[in-house]
Design a protein around this motif. Structure first.
Motif, short mmCIF file in Angstrom:
data_model
loop_
_atom_site.label_atom_id
_atom_site.label_comp_id
_atom_site.label_asym_id
_atom_site.label_seq_id
_atom_site.Cartn_x
_atom_site.Cartn_y
_atom_site.Cartn_z
N ALA A 8 -23.33 -62.14 9.88
CA ALA A 8 -23.85 -62.36 8.53
C ALA A 8 -24.96 -63.38 8.57
O ALA A 8 -25.10 -64.12 9.51
CB ALA A 8 -22.73 -62.87 7.62
N CYS A 67 -17.10 -48.35 4.34
CA CYS A 67 -18.46 -48.60 4.83
C CYS A 67 -19.37 -49.22 3.77
O CYS A 67 -20.56 -48.89 3.69
CB CYS A 67 -19.08 -47.31 5.36
N THR A 68 -18.83 -50.09 2.94
CA THR A 68 -19.62 -50.69 1.86
C THR A 68 -19.60 -52.21 1.89
O THR A 68 -20.65 -52.84 1.84
CB THR A 68 -19.10 -50.21 0.49
N SER A 70 -18.99 -55.69 3.76
CA SER A 70 -18.97 -56.22 5.12
C SER A 70 -17.88 -57.27 5.31
O SER A 70 -17.40 -57.88 4.35
CB SER A 70 -20.32 -56.85 5.46
N ASP A 73 -19.13 -60.62 4.10
CA ASP A 73 -18.91 -60.88 2.67
C ASP A 73 -17.46 -61.28 2.40
O ASP A 73 -17.19 -62.17 1.59
CB ASP A 73 -19.26 -59.64 1.85
N GLY A 96 -23.75 -58.69 -0.12
CA GLY A 96 -24.87 -58.00 0.53
C GLY A 96 -25.12 -58.40 1.96
O GLY A 96 -26.10 -57.96 2.57
N ARG A 97 -24.25 -59.25 2.54
CA ARG A 97 -24.43 -59.62 3.95
C ARG A 97 -24.13 -58.41 4.83
O ARG A 97 -23.29 -57.58 4.49
CB ARG A 97 -23.48 -60.77 4.31
N ARG A 98 -24.79 -58.36 5.96
CA ARG A 98 -24.59 -57.22 6.87
C ARG A 98 -23.83 -57.67 8.10
O ARG A 98 -24.04 -58.77 8.61
CB ARG A 98 -25.95 -56.63 7.26
N ASP A 99 -22.95 -56.83 8.59
CA ASP A 99 -22.19 -57.12 9.80
C ASP A 99 -23.00 -56.76 11.04
O ASP A 99 -23.79 -55.82 11.04
CB ASP A 99 -20.88 -56.31 9.82
N GLY A 100 -22.79 -57.54 12.11
CA GLY A 100 -23.45 -57.28 13.37
C GLY A 100 -22.44 -56.90 14.44
O GLY A 100 -21.26 -56.70 14.16
#
Length: 232
Positions: A8, A67-68, A70, A73, A96-100
């Motif tokens: 994130a 899949c919505t 993360s 979040d 709205g954070r994205r997973d890596g």
């Protein structure tokens, strides 16, 4: 195999993991990887726990809305809720954070401020993350909630450089508080010793301003805590 949770960006920083790649990479777990992950770094293990809670929340959310949302979040939301429960403080957290998919223990070791840092080292470490000295002092008050392993402060109450170890009272530490910590933490405490004590002996389960009241009384648990008090 990697867990479902990942990376994130640090828009939300109730936990020191903000100093690493983000609030989500610490969730990554890889049993067959050759690298050590953030959650296994000495700065996080064994003190950082609750991974099962985040994973359980993620599983429930995935069943309803796949899949919505993360894991990053969910970590931020969990921090928000814990603050609400312990301090009755309500605030909004943007999502709205994205997973890596990458987690490296070196990130934690190189970015998280350890308990033995001086004020100058602390200020520099926080400044690298765009945080001011005032923000550093505010975030340090998180030490008003929770527990710490004895190994993080044992050298403040025991002189382990001599055999047998002798009692000591580190500069800035109340002698009576040192006596209490010595009872709780034995002289032979090592990094693997899993004995803990409350960081705030008065209100350990409340997010309040007691941290700032304890510092002038010589009851800052860590060396870094006392540094905030003595620095001009």
């Amino acid at each position: 195999m990697l867990s479902a949770c990942g990376d994130a960006h640090p828009e939300h920083f109730p936990h020191p993991d903000t100093h690493a790649a983000g609030a989500g990479t610490v969730m990554l777990n890889c049993a067959k990887c050759t690298i050590t992950t953030e959650r296994e770094a000495s700065a996080n293990s064994p003190s950082l726990r609750g991974f099962d809670v985040i994973d359980a929340a993620k599983a429930i959310v995935e069943r309803s809305c796949p899949c919505t949302v993360s894991c990053a979040d969910i970590v931020a939301f969990a921090a928000r809720d814990s603050i609400s429960l312990t301090g009755s403080v309500l605030y909004q957290v943007p999502a709205g954070r994205r997973d890596g998919r990458v987690s490296n223990a070196m990130e934690a070791s190189a970015n998280l401020p350890p308990f033995f840092f001086t004020v100058k080292q602390l200020t520099n470490r926080f400044a690298k993350k765009g945080l001011s000295m005032e923000e550093m002092v505010v975030l340090s008050s998180a030490h008003t909630v929770g527990h710490s392993f004895c190994s993080s402060f044992v050298d403040r109450v025991w002189d382990q450089s001599v055999k047998p170890p002798k009692p000591k009272v580190d500069a800035g530490l109340s002698s009576s508080y040192a006596d209490l910590l010595r009872v709780l933490c034995p002289w032979d405490t090592m990094p693997a010793t899993l004995i803990t004590t409350a960081m705030d002996p008065a209100t350990p389960n409340m997010l309040d301003n007691n941290y700032y009241k304890l510092l002038p009384r010589g009851m800052g648990l860590f060396f870094s805590d006392n540094q905030l008090r003595v620095d001009p």
